[in-house]
Motif scaffolding. Structure first.
Motif, PDB file in Angstrom:
ATOM      1  N   ARG A  26     -17.669 117.622 -24.929  1.00 20.53           N
ATOM      2  CA  ARG A  26     -17.477 116.220 -25.291  1.00 20.53           C
ATOM      3  C   ARG A  26     -16.934 115.426 -24.106  1.00 20.53           C
ATOM      4  O   ARG A  26     -17.023 114.196 -24.083  1.00 20.53           O
ATOM      5  CB  ARG A  26     -16.527 116.122 -26.482  1.00 20.53           C
ATOM      6  N   LYS A  27     -16.404 116.141 -23.130  1.00 20.00           N
ATOM      7  CA  LYS A  27     -15.864 115.507 -21.934  1.00 20.00           C
ATOM      8  C   LYS A  27     -16.912 115.374 -20.828  1.00 20.00           C
ATOM      9  O   LYS A  27     -16.612 114.912 -19.733  1.00 20.00           O
ATOM     10  CB  LYS A  27     -14.681 116.326 -21.423  1.00 20.00           C
ATOM     11  N   ILE A  28     -18.140 115.806 -21.120  1.00 18.03           N
ATOM     12  CA  ILE A  28     -19.218 115.797 -20.132  1.00 18.03           C
ATOM     13  C   ILE A  28     -20.368 114.946 -20.656  1.00 18.03           C
ATOM     14  O   ILE A  28     -20.759 115.076 -21.823  1.00 18.03           O
ATOM     15  CB  ILE A  28     -19.730 117.223 -19.854  1.00 18.03           C
ATOM     16  N   GLU A  29     -20.903 114.091 -19.837  1.00 18.46           N
ATOM     17  CA  GLU A  29     -22.091 113.324 -20.228  1.00 18.46           C
ATOM     18  C   GLU A  29     -23.296 114.242 -20.089  1.00 18.46           C
ATOM     19  O   GLU A  29     -23.697 114.595 -18.981  1.00 18.46           O
ATOM     20  CB  GLU A  29     -22.246 112.093 -19.338  1.00 18.46           C
ATOM     21  N   CYS A  30     -23.872 114.644 -21.214  1.00 19.30           N
ATOM     22  CA  CYS A  30     -24.953 115.632 -21.151  1.00 19.30           C
ATOM     23  C   CYS A  30     -26.086 115.310 -22.125  1.00 19.30           C
ATOM     24  O   CYS A  30     -26.331 116.064 -23.077  1.00 19.30           O
ATOM     25  CB  CYS A  30     -24.422 117.046 -21.380  1.00 19.30           C
ATOM     26  N   PRO A  31     -26.814 114.210 -21.894  1.00 16.12           N
ATOM     27  CA  PRO A  31     -27.957 113.901 -22.754  1.00 16.12           C
ATOM     28  C   PRO A  31     -29.067 114.947 -22.658  1.00 16.12           C
ATOM     29  O   PRO A  31     -29.858 115.085 -23.586  1.00 16.12           O
ATOM     30  CB  PRO A  31     -28.426 112.538 -22.235  1.00 16.12           C
ATOM     31  N   ARG A  32     -29.106 115.680 -21.538  1.00 15.58           N
ATOM     32  CA  ARG A  32     -30.104 116.742 -21.384  1.00 15.58           C
ATOM     33  C   ARG A  32     -29.508 118.102 -21.745  1.00 15.58           C
ATOM     34  O   ARG A  32     -30.014 119.145 -21.337  1.00 15.58           O
ATOM     35  CB  ARG A  32     -30.649 116.736 -19.951  1.00 15.58           C
ATOM     36  N   ASN A 146     -39.429 111.944 -22.648  1.00 16.03           N
ATOM     37  CA  ASN A 146     -38.697 111.104 -23.602  1.00 16.03           C
ATOM     38  C   ASN A 146     -39.349 111.051 -24.977  1.00 16.03           C
ATOM     39  O   ASN A 146     -38.796 110.443 -25.897  1.00 16.03           O
ATOM     40  CB  ASN A 146     -38.559 109.687 -23.044  1.00 16.03           C
ATOM     41  N   GLN A 147     -40.495 111.675 -25.130  1.00 14.20           N
ATOM     42  CA  GLN A 147     -41.156 111.703 -26.434  1.00 14.20           C
ATOM     43  C   GLN A 147     -40.363 112.569 -27.404  1.00 14.20           C
ATOM     44  O   GLN A 147     -39.637 113.477 -27.013  1.00 14.20           O
ATOM     45  CB  GLN A 147     -42.569 112.265 -26.289  1.00 14.20           C
ATOM     46  N   ASP A 148     -40.531 112.293 -28.690  1.00 15.24           N
ATOM     47  CA  ASP A 148     -39.843 113.074 -29.713  1.00 15.24           C
ATOM     48  C   ASP A 148     -40.372 114.498 -29.720  1.00 15.24           C
ATOM     49  O   ASP A 148     -41.579 114.748 -29.666  1.00 15.24           O
ATOM     50  CB  ASP A 148     -40.044 112.450 -31.090  1.00 15.24           C
ATOM     51  N   ALA A 149     -39.441 115.463 -29.795  1.00 15.24           N
ATOM     52  CA  ALA A 149     -39.826 116.868 -29.716  1.00 15.24           C
ATOM     53  C   ALA A 149     -40.300 117.438 -31.048  1.00 15.24           C
ATOM     54  O   ALA A 149     -40.840 118.543 -31.094  1.00 15.24           O
ATOM     55  CB  ALA A 149     -38.640 117.691 -29.216  1.00 15.24           C
ATOM     56  N   GLY A 150     -40.084 116.714 -32.127  1.00 10.94           N
ATOM     57  CA  GLY A 150     -40.473 117.229 -33.429  1.00 10.94           C
ATOM     58  C   GLY A 150     -39.600 118.388 -33.866  1.00 10.94           C
ATOM     59  O   GLY A 150     -40.058 119.336 -34.505  1.00 10.94           O
ATOM     60  N   TYR A 151     -38.320 118.308 -33.536  1.00  9.79           N
ATOM     61  CA  TYR A 151     -37.378 119.377 -33.841  1.00  9.79           C
ATOM     62  C   TYR A 151     -36.924 119.249 -35.285  1.00  9.79           C
ATOM     63  O   TYR A 151     -36.516 118.179 -35.741  1.00  9.79           O
ATOM     64  CB  TYR A 151     -36.192 119.284 -32.886  1.00  9.79           C
ATOM     65  N   ALA A 152     -36.948 120.360 -36.019  1.00 10.58           N
ATOM     66  CA  ALA A 152     -36.669 120.314 -37.455  1.00 10.58           C
ATOM     67  C   ALA A 152     -35.232 119.934 -37.779  1.00 10.58           C
ATOM     68  O   ALA A 152     -34.945 119.444 -38.867  1.00 10.58           O
ATOM     69  CB  ALA A 152     -36.995 121.672 -38.077  1.00 10.58           C
ATOM     70  N   ARG A 153     -34.298 120.145 -36.833  1.00 12.82           N
ATOM     71  CA  ARG A 153     -32.881 119.934 -37.132  1.00 12.82           C
ATOM     72  C   ARG A 153     -32.354 118.578 -36.658  1.00 12.82           C
ATOM     73  O   ARG A 153     -31.151 118.338 -36.642  1.00 12.82           O
ATOM     74  CB  ARG A 153     -32.048 121.059 -36.516  1.00 12.82           C
ATOM     75  N   GLY A 154     -33.256 117.697 -36.259  1.00 13.52           N
ATOM     76  CA  GLY A 154     -32.805 116.377 -35.830  1.00 13.52           C
ATOM     77  C   GLY A 154     -33.784 115.749 -34.864  1.00 13.52           C
ATOM     78  O   GLY A 154     -34.767 116.376 -34.446  1.00 13.52           O
ATOM     79  N   ASN A 155     -33.539 114.499 -34.515  1.00 13.99           N
ATOM     80  CA  ASN A 155     -34.410 113.778 -33.587  1.00 13.99           C
ATOM     81  C   ASN A 155     -33.913 113.967 -32.158  1.00 13.99           C
ATOM     82  O   ASN A 155     -32.838 113.483 -31.799  1.00 13.99           O
ATOM     83  CB  ASN A 155     -34.454 112.290 -33.941  1.00 13.99           C
ATOM     84  N   PHE A 156     -34.691 114.667 -31.364  1.00 15.38           N
ATOM     85  CA  PHE A 156     -34.342 114.928 -29.975  1.00 15.38           C
ATOM     86  C   PHE A 156     -35.564 114.688 -29.098  1.00 15.38           C
ATOM     87  O   PHE A 156     -36.695 114.954 -29.516  1.00 15.38           O
ATOM     88  CB  PHE A 156     -33.889 116.378 -29.778  1.00 15.38           C
ATOM     89  N   PRO A 157     -35.357 114.195 -27.873  1.00 14.51           N
ATOM     90  CA  PRO A 157     -36.480 114.089 -26.936  1.00 14.51           C
ATOM     91  C   PRO A 157     -36.907 115.482 -26.472  1.00 14.51           C
ATOM     92  O   PRO A 157     -36.196 116.473 -26.684  1.00 14.51           O
ATOM     93  CB  PRO A 157     -35.895 113.274 -25.786  1.00 14.51           C
ATOM     94  N   MET A 158     -38.045 115.554 -25.827  1.00 15.50           N
ATOM     95  CA  MET A 158     -38.570 116.837 -25.390  1.00 15.50           C
ATOM     96  C   MET A 158     -37.761 117.486 -24.270  1.00 15.50           C
ATOM     97  O   MET A 158     -37.837 118.694 -24.065  1.00 15.50           O
ATOM     98  CB  MET A 158     -40.017 116.672 -24.919  1.00 15.50           C
ATOM     99  N   THR A 159     -36.988 116.677 -23.547  1.00 14.85           N
ATOM    100  CA  THR A 159     -36.332 117.161 -22.335  1.00 14.85           C
ATOM    101  C   THR A 159     -35.623 118.504 -22.490  1.00 14.85           C
ATOM    102  O   THR A 159     -35.933 119.454 -21.748  1.00 14.85           O
ATOM    103  CB  THR A 159     -35.345 116.115 -21.785  1.00 14.85           C
TER     104      THR A 159
END
Length: 225
Positions: A26-32, A146-159
């Motif tokens: 939580r102390k790290i910026e980690c969008p990827r 940046n496209q949606d990965a289609g992950y079943a547990r939430g909305n995440f980009p493909m990265t």
């Protein structure tokens, strides 16, 4: 080598191992996700990172001493917690085919992979990490990430999902963890996936047996996290 274990909620602390350095992301910026955590830890030089789900996914009781011994001869040790998925899959893209439309611009998505790595549980020396970052940075500007990965547990980009699989193209000097028969019995109640991995270098024999498996069901059985 220092081994870090990441977490991002207080309730996850109960799953952290006592012999790791606990890292509150939580102390790290980690969008990827893991990739940005790796970047944050890069100044450490030699380092390892596993997540709070490590035991839940891998069910490994004793691993650190063996991993450190392997690092005497390898530049990195990569612990794939999903041996059944690896045994059944042609390569790392088969379990998430939606990623292929972007990944095919980066690597050979038709490459047959005897062993593969998921979840990015890595213990690496500085030289290996340098090669890893050099390889990854070549691909992270792709607009399709940046496209949606289609992950079943939430909305995440493909990265994060593509980065996780691109690890399989950075295996020079790395050891991919091999699970013994008794581990397969403990996790699955059968040695069928161990036996399938053992014959995988013989593609024709392996493909005939692997084709009988439902990969979705294998993923369900293997992913305990």
């Amino acid at each position: 080598m220092v081994i870090f274990q990441s977490y991002y909620r207080d309730d996850q602390k109960a799953h952290l191992l006592p012999n790791t350095i606990h890292l509150d992301t939580r102390k790290i910026e980690c969008p990827r996700l893991e990739y940005d955590i790796f970047k944050h830890l890069r100044p450490e030089g030699d380092f390892g990172l596993i997540s709070w789900k490590f035991y839940r996914k891998s069910q490994l009781d004793e691993w650190e001493d063996q991993a450190r011994e392997l690092l005497r001869n390898y530049d990195a040790v990569i612990i794939n917690p999903f041996p059944a998925i690896s045994a059944v899959s042609y390569n790392c893209w088969q379990s998430h085919t939606r990623l292929i439309k972007v990944a095919q611009d980066m690597v050979d998505i038709n490459e047959f992979q005897v062993d593969m790595a998921f979840c990015s549980y890595i213990l690496g020396k500085k030289g290996w990490w340098d090669r890893y970052f050099e390889f990854m940075e070549k691909h992270l500007s792709h607009p399709g990430l940046n496209q949606d990965a289609g992950y079943a547990r939430g909305n995440f980009p493909m990265t994060p999902f593509i980065v996780e699989r691109l690890l399989n193209y950075c295996l020079e000097g790395a050891y991919i963890w091999q699970y013994p028969e008794e581990h397969h019995l403990k996790k699955f109640g059968t040695t069928e996936f161990y036996e399938l991995r053992e014959i995988k270098p013989d593609f024709e024999v392996w493909s005939n047996k692997a084709s009988k498996y439902d990969l979705v069901e294998v993923c369900r059985r293997d992913d305990n996290g």
